[in-house]
Design a protein around this motif. Structure first.
Motif, PDB file in Angstrom:
ATOM      1  N   HIS A  77       0.832  -1.204   0.000  1.00 16.78           N
ATOM      2  CA  HIS A  77       0.000   0.000   0.000  1.00 16.78           C
ATOM      3  C   HIS A  77       0.868   1.255   0.000  1.00 16.78           C
ATOM      4  CE1 HIS A  77      -2.977   2.940   1.523  1.00 16.78           C
ATOM      5  NE2 HIS A  77      -3.842   2.174   0.881  1.00 16.78           N
ATOM      6  N   ARG A  78       1.906   1.243   0.824  1.00 14.32           N
ATOM      7  CA  ARG A  78       2.816   2.400   0.867  1.00 14.32           C
ATOM      8  C   ARG A  78       3.547   2.590  -0.453  1.00 14.32           C
ATOM      9  NH1 ARG A  78       5.208   1.383   6.944  1.00 14.32           N
ATOM     10  NH2 ARG A  78       3.410   2.241   8.028  1.00 14.32           N
ATOM     11  N   ARG A 123      -5.510  -0.723  -7.811  1.00 11.01           N
ATOM     12  CA  ARG A 123      -4.665  -1.691  -7.098  1.00 11.01           C
ATOM     13  C   ARG A 123      -4.541  -1.326  -5.627  1.00 11.01           C
ATOM     14  NH1 ARG A 123       0.728  -1.844 -10.273  1.00 11.01           N
ATOM     15  NH2 ARG A 123       1.393  -2.865  -8.370  1.00 11.01           N
ATOM     16  N   ARG A 124      -4.373  -0.023  -5.358  1.00  7.08           N
ATOM     17  CA  ARG A 124      -4.261   0.429  -3.970  1.00  7.08           C
ATOM     18  C   ARG A 124      -5.548   0.146  -3.202  1.00  7.08           C
ATOM     19  NH1 ARG A 124      -3.510   6.715  -2.679  1.00  7.08           N
ATOM     20  NH2 ARG A 124      -5.585   6.653  -3.591  1.00  7.08           N
ATOM     21  N   ALA A 147      -7.746  -2.221  -3.848  1.00  2.97           N
ATOM     22  CA  ALA A 147      -7.850  -3.668  -3.649  1.00  2.97           C
ATOM     23  C   ALA A 147      -6.984  -4.115  -2.477  1.00  2.97           C
ATOM     24  CB  ALA A 147      -7.438  -4.401  -4.915  1.00  2.97           C
ATOM     25  N   ILE A 148      -5.795  -3.559  -2.373  1.00  2.00           N
ATOM     26  CA  ILE A 148      -4.913  -3.892  -1.255  1.00  2.00           C
ATOM     27  C   ILE A 148      -5.507  -3.387   0.050  1.00  2.00           C
ATOM     28  CG2 ILE A 148      -2.660  -3.358  -0.221  1.00  2.00           C
ATOM     29  CD1 ILE A 148      -1.506  -3.583  -3.061  1.00  2.00           C
ATOM     30  N   LYS A 149      -6.070  -2.193   0.030  1.00  2.00           N
ATOM     31  CA  LYS A 149      -6.689  -1.644   1.236  1.00  2.00           C
ATOM     32  C   LYS A 149      -7.848  -2.532   1.692  1.00  2.00           C
ATOM     33  CE  LYS A 149      -8.800   2.610   2.947  1.00  2.00           C
ATOM     34  NZ  LYS A 149      -9.229   3.958   2.593  1.00  2.00           N
ATOM     35  N   ASP A 150      -8.655  -3.015   0.752  1.00  2.00           N
ATOM     36  CA  ASP A 150      -9.757  -3.915   1.095  1.00  2.00           C
ATOM     37  C   ASP A 150      -9.237  -5.201   1.735  1.00  2.00           C
ATOM     38  OD1 ASP A 150     -11.622  -2.118   0.145  1.00  2.00           O
ATOM     39  OD2 ASP A 150     -11.876  -3.136  -1.790  1.00  2.00           O
ATOM     40  N   ARG A 151      -8.194  -5.779   1.140  1.00  5.09           N
ATOM     41  CA  ARG A 151      -7.613  -7.003   1.710  1.00  5.09           C
ATOM     42  C   ARG A 151      -7.046  -6.741   3.093  1.00  5.09           C
ATOM     43  NH1 ARG A 151      -3.459  -9.698  -2.158  1.00  5.09           N
ATOM     44  NH2 ARG A 151      -3.367 -11.121  -0.405  1.00  5.09           N
TER      45      ARG A 151
END
Length: 70
Positions: free
Chosen positions: A12-13, A39-40, A42-46
């Motif tokens: 995320h970073r 993409r960011r 999607a990563i935040k959701d995960r």
């Protein structure tokens, strides 16, 4: 923290840095920005799902329940 959370936070970073770099360009690529932001997100959701699962597991353990009974 577990390895999965550490990796998600690092990814995320890294995406935040890529987005900032793209935005700071004279003419940002709108398609690249949209892709990076998706993409960011999607990563935040995960990341949020992983944290919620970890909190639920800790909460159940504090109550003396096994995860399979919830």
């Amino acid at each position: 923290m577990n390895i999965m959370l550490d990796r998600l936070i690092a990814a995320h970073r890294a995406l935040n840095r890529e987005i900032a770099g793209e935005v700071s360009r004279r003419v940002p690529d709108a398609l690249r920005l949209a892709t990076l932001k998706k993409r960011r997100l999607a990563i935040k959701d995960r990341l949020h799902r992983q944290l919620a699962a970890k909190i639920a597991k800790a909460s159940n353990a504090a109550r003396g329940r096994s995860p399979s009974t919830t």
